[in-house]
Design a protein around this motif. Structure first.
Motif, PDB file in Angstrom:
ATOM      1  N   GLN A 151     -19.161 -26.900 -56.222  1.00 31.38           N
ATOM      2  CA  GLN A 151     -19.502 -27.643 -55.208  1.00 31.38           C
ATOM      3  C   GLN A 151     -19.532 -29.210 -55.280  1.00 31.38           C
ATOM      4  OE1 GLN A 151     -22.450 -26.197 -52.232  1.00 31.38           O
ATOM      5  NE2 GLN A 151     -22.582 -24.108 -52.892  1.00 31.38           N
ATOM      6  N   VAL A 179     -18.367 -21.661 -52.305  1.00 37.95           N
ATOM      7  CA  VAL A 179     -17.305 -21.748 -53.373  1.00 37.95           C
ATOM      8  C   VAL A 179     -16.842 -20.232 -53.678  1.00 37.95           C
ATOM      9  CG1 VAL A 179     -15.695 -22.494 -55.167  1.00 37.95           C
ATOM     10  CG2 VAL A 179     -17.481 -24.099 -53.857  1.00 37.95           C
ATOM     11  N   ALA A 215     -12.311 -24.846 -54.174  1.00 38.10           N
ATOM     12  CA  ALA A 215     -13.239 -25.900 -53.646  1.00 38.10           C
ATOM     13  C   ALA A 215     -12.747 -27.059 -53.281  1.00 38.10           C
ATOM     14  CB  ALA A 215     -14.173 -26.399 -55.119  1.00 38.10           C
TER      15      ALA A 215
END
Length: 389
Positions: A151, A179, A215
């Motif tokens: 993240q 994620v 991500a």
């Protein structure tokens, strides 16, 4: 029905934590026979991730709430594949499986004769899925990583949180492991595509799914904003970077989300607020103007909205066709009439733990025939699975 779409597919699940198990739970919900392989005496790490825990009726066992969120509809076996007997057992299972999902660090399974090349020799049409933090190659391939790391590293936290100069400023992670969950969803889609391709070519595939890649990808519009403008998007708190007003406001008795999607809706909002001149204010006349002057718009609307209860605004916004929504606690979520109508809360009966509350897979709609078997006890199905022909 989708809940039976994969009833001829068998999945060997060597994954743990969340990204892999979320993927394989999707496959199980779609009807696949998912065999979860766990290490004897230890099992999936998330079995211990709590509290809260469910307690067995006799008080002798616990089951973490975390584990229940991503392991329903699976069978669990215990095998130690670091030992020759465990490797042989897995080799035999691979011959009967269509898909293998693993999330060990790159190169780990190769040391035990369980890499893609070794298993492809046993099952040429195997769809082998490797979920790792950084991918199968590259300068970071050998490094471990969790959702939180990505993240931050993937950029999500750089534009999530309160803006600089405001109270509480700073980066903020999402309240769920977004994620991991997104990786599980991408992996699910990739597996379904590989199985479809297999029907045409007869060939399997090695799918390399990386949390870092996911991500980066899920920056979505924020990523596109950067690529077009060359500027890092700043943190905007609850506001939308491309639309205004599109954020949380506080009414006299509580918070709600106001989502104005175009200039026509903004004009209707101004009428509802009793200030039609606001729509002609050059600072707010178009969406681009409102985004540029978001702080001033927030201040003006905030004062007007704070003077009335949430019910007042709800009725007016719905009549005007403007989207809004409450900021619900999870108790309110599961009590919501639409959530109840959609039957999102389901229960699976377990002989030791009783009824276990679970959340319905959104892919399945309201299919009442969809399987809802409880998450398995560790090694619960070892004899059953290894005894099958």
């Amino acid at each position: 029905m989708l809940s039976r779409a994969l009833d001829n597919i068998r999945v060997l699940d060597l994954s743990r934590i969340l990204a892999g198990p979320w993927c394989t739970q999707n496959l199980a919900d779609l009807g696949a026979d998912v065999i979860k392989v766990e290490r004897p005496g230890q099992g999936d790490d998330t079995r211990k991730w709590g509290p809260p825990y469910l307690q067995s009726r006799d008080g002798e066992e616990t089951l973490s709430a975390y584990f229940t969120c991503c392991n329903r509809n699976k069978r669990s076996i215990c095998l130690d594949f670091s030992q020759a007997d465990g490797q042989r057992a897995l080799h035999e299972l691979v011959r009967t499986c269509d898909v293998l999902v693993e999330n060990y660090k790159s190169g780990t399974l190769e040391r035990y004769g369980l890499g893609y090349d070794s298993l492809k020799a046993l099952r040429p049409d195997l769809v082998y899925v490797s979920i790792t933090g950084y991918g199968q190659d590259g300068p970071r391939a050998a490094q471990p990583g969790y959702d939180y790391i990505f993240q931050g590293m993937g950029g999500l936290m750089s534009h999530t949180g309160v803006a600089d100069g405001e109270l509480g400023a700073g980066p903020l992670r999402a309240g769920i492991p977004v994620v991991d969950i997104s990786t599980g969803m991408y992996a699910t889609s990739a597996i379904l595509a590989a199985l479809l391709q297999r029907t045409r070519t007869g060939q399997g595939a090695h799918l390399d799914i990386a949390l870092l890649d996911v991500a980066v990808a899920i920056n979505a519009n924020q990523g596109a904003n950067f690529l077009v403008s060359g500027r890092n998007p700043g943190r905007s708190g609850n506001a939308h970077p491309n639309l205004a007003p599109y954020e949380v406001f506080k009414a006299r008795d509580g918070y709600f989300i106001l989502a104005v999607g175009n200039d026509n809706q903004f004009a209707k909002l101004c009428t509802l607020c009793g200030d039609t001149d606001l729509a002609r204010d050059p600072r707010f006349a178009t969406n681009a103007d409102r985004v540029q002057n978001m702080g001033a718009l927030r201040e003006v609307l905030g004062k007007i909205i704070a003077a009335q209860d949430r019910a007042h605004w709800a009725g007016g916004l719905e009549s005007a066709g403007i989207a809004w929504g409450p900021v619900n606690g999870l108790d309110e979520v599961f009590a919501d009439e639409q959530v109840r109508h959609r039957a999102m809360l389901r229960h699976a009966s377990h002989p030791r733990f009783g009824d276990i509350p679970l959340v319905r897979n959104p892919m399945l709609g309201r299919d009442s025939t969809a399987p809802m078997r409880p998450p398995p006890l560790m090694g619960e199905h070892t004899r059953e699975v290894l005894g099958e022909p």
